[in-house]
Motif scaffolding. Structure first.
Motif, PDB file in Angstrom:
ATOM      1  N   VAL A  12       0.846  -1.191   0.000  1.00 26.97           N
ATOM      2  CA  VAL A  12       0.000   0.000   0.000  1.00 26.97           C
ATOM      3  C   VAL A  12       0.882   1.242   0.000  1.00 26.97           C
ATOM      4  O   VAL A  12       1.822   1.342   0.801  1.00 26.97           O
ATOM      5  N   VAL A  14       1.070   5.666  -0.151  1.00 28.50           N
ATOM      6  CA  VAL A  14       0.363   6.893   0.195  1.00 28.50           C
ATOM      7  C   VAL A  14       1.027   8.066  -0.526  1.00 28.50           C
ATOM      8  O   VAL A  14       2.243   8.080  -0.721  1.00 28.50           O
ATOM      9  N   THR A  49      -4.025   0.494   8.480  1.00 33.68           N
ATOM     10  CA  THR A  49      -4.051   0.540   7.016  1.00 33.68           C
ATOM     11  C   THR A  49      -4.253  -0.858   6.437  1.00 33.68           C
ATOM     12  O   THR A  49      -5.022  -1.044   5.486  1.00 33.68           O
ATOM     13  N   LEU A  52      -7.981  -1.787   6.969  1.00 35.49           N
ATOM     14  CA  LEU A  52      -8.871  -1.072   6.052  1.00 35.49           C
ATOM     15  C   LEU A  52      -8.704  -1.548   4.612  1.00 35.49           C
ATOM     16  O   LEU A  52      -9.648  -1.492   3.820  1.00 35.49           O
ATOM     17  N   SER A  53      -7.513  -2.034   4.287  1.00 30.84           N
ATOM     18  CA  SER A  53      -7.275  -2.554   2.938  1.00 30.84           C
ATOM     19  C   SER A  53      -8.166  -3.753   2.638  1.00 30.84           C
ATOM     20  O   SER A  53      -8.607  -3.943   1.494  1.00 30.84           O
ATOM     21  N   ARG A  56     -11.281  -2.506   1.577  1.00 30.43           N
ATOM     22  CA  ARG A  56     -11.056  -1.469   0.558  1.00 30.43           C
ATOM     23  C   ARG A  56     -11.717  -0.151   0.966  1.00 30.43           C
ATOM     24  O   ARG A  56     -12.486   0.456   0.219  1.00 30.43           O
ATOM     25  N   LEU A  58      -9.722   2.444   2.180  1.00 28.65           N
ATOM     26  CA  LEU A  58      -8.591   3.343   2.342  1.00 28.65           C
ATOM     27  C   LEU A  58      -8.950   4.768   1.917  1.00 28.65           C
ATOM     28  O   LEU A  58      -9.813   4.992   1.070  1.00 28.65           O
ATOM     29  N   MET A  62      -4.389   7.005  -0.432  1.00 24.04           N
ATOM     30  CA  MET A  62      -3.730   5.704  -0.372  1.00 24.04           C
ATOM     31  C   MET A  62      -4.185   4.822  -1.522  1.00 24.04           C
ATOM     32  O   MET A  62      -5.311   4.945  -2.006  1.00 24.04           O
ATOM     33  N   SER A  63      -3.314   3.921  -1.937  1.00 25.14           N
ATOM     34  CA  SER A  63      -3.662   2.991  -3.009  1.00 25.14           C
ATOM     35  C   SER A  63      -2.951   1.663  -2.807  1.00 25.14           C
ATOM     36  O   SER A  63      -1.807   1.622  -2.340  1.00 25.14           O
ATOM     37  N   ILE A  64      -3.664   0.593  -3.150  1.00 24.59           N
ATOM     38  CA  ILE A  64      -3.080  -0.748  -3.104  1.00 24.59           C
ATOM     39  C   ILE A  64      -2.386  -1.000  -4.430  1.00 24.59           C
ATOM     40  O   ILE A  64      -3.015  -0.947  -5.487  1.00 24.59           O
TER      41      ILE A  64
END
Length: 259
Positions: A12, A14, A49, A52-53, A56, A58, A62-64
């Motif tokens: 993940v 940010v 984080t 929450l991932s 999904r 986030l 933020m991005s996976i």
């Protein structure tokens, strides 16, 4: 038993004032059926984080960017937004760190639990009301009618936490993600919440991913634990084994808190 949840090489990133950076750096984690697994780490380690991932949820910053989150054999990262919306609450639910912020302040507790059931089930209005009352009773709220009519700010911290647990179990999920569920409670209330989660595991056959920095809670409640340090899991296994024989220096520092 088979693994209910399997996180593989989760990454993940940010984007903030400091520029792009990796928060979660290839996390691996498993949660078995009817197990309580603690994800342990200090502030900024990435544990919330990671939680929450899974759903999904986030923040936009933020991005996976890699990995898999496999729940019952399906990679959640490949699910559509609609599929995730259906899954949240029904199969995986979350108990947030601060219920006062998580609950909507302008609606009563009863209505907020009611809406979960109205959206996901075909129960009648009367059946839902009865179910809400049963849920509040099941988490140790002895005056459910009064709680249903109350707004979040009118309840004590312990009562709000129990109400949030009631909302989380409304649809009999298979996995509950609990983010620091005892952090703002006194010792007596902490013990009650610990016992409540143990009851949920044993009676509802639910699995729990417990996100916490409290090693006392981990020792009392978790079957297994994963230690998260600087965005990576540095140790994972049965709680008793890790607490008695920590192998990573950071884990050893955490264990010293209990001594």
């Amino acid at each position: 038993m088979d693994d209910l949840l399997w996180i593989k090489d989760l990454r993940v990133w940010v984007q903030d004032d400091l520029g792009p950076r990796e928060l979660i750096k290839g996390v691996h984690l498993k949660v078995g059926a009817q197990k309580i697994v603690a994800l342990v780490g200090g502030s900024g380690s990435g544990k919330t984080t990671a939680g929450l991932s899974i759903l999904r949820l986030l923040a936009e910053s933020m991005s996976i960017r890699g990995g898999e989150i496999v729940f019952e054999g399906h990679d959640l990262l490949k699910c559509s937004p609609r599929q995730m919306q259906e899954l949240r609450g029904r199969d995986i639910s979350m108990v947030f760190q601060e219920p006062l912020s998580a609950f909507n302040p302008v609606f009563t507790i009863g209505l907020q639990v009611f809406e979960v059931l109205r959206y996901h089930t075909k129960l009648s209005h009367g059946q839902i009301m009865e179910r809400v009352e049963q849920l509040l009773l099941s988490v140790g709220l002895d005056n459910p009618s009064q709680v249903m009519r109350s707004y979040p700010h009118q309840l004590s911290g312990g009562m709000r936490q129990r109400a949030m647990v009631a909302q989380a179990i409304a649809l009999n999920p298979k996995l509950i993600i609990a983010d620091e569920p005892t952090s703002n409670l006194d010792v007596t209330l902490q013990a009650q919440i610990i016992e409540l989660f143990r009851k949920l595991r044993d009676e509802l056959k639910v699995s729990i991913l417990l996100i916490t920095h409290d090693m006392g809670v981990v020792r009392e409640l978790a079957d297994e634990m994963a230690v998260l340090f600087s965005g990576q899991v540095v140790e994972f296994g049965p709680t008793k084994d890790i607490l008695s024989n920590p192998r990573h220096a950071y884990t050893s520092e955490l264990v010293k808190i209990l001594q």
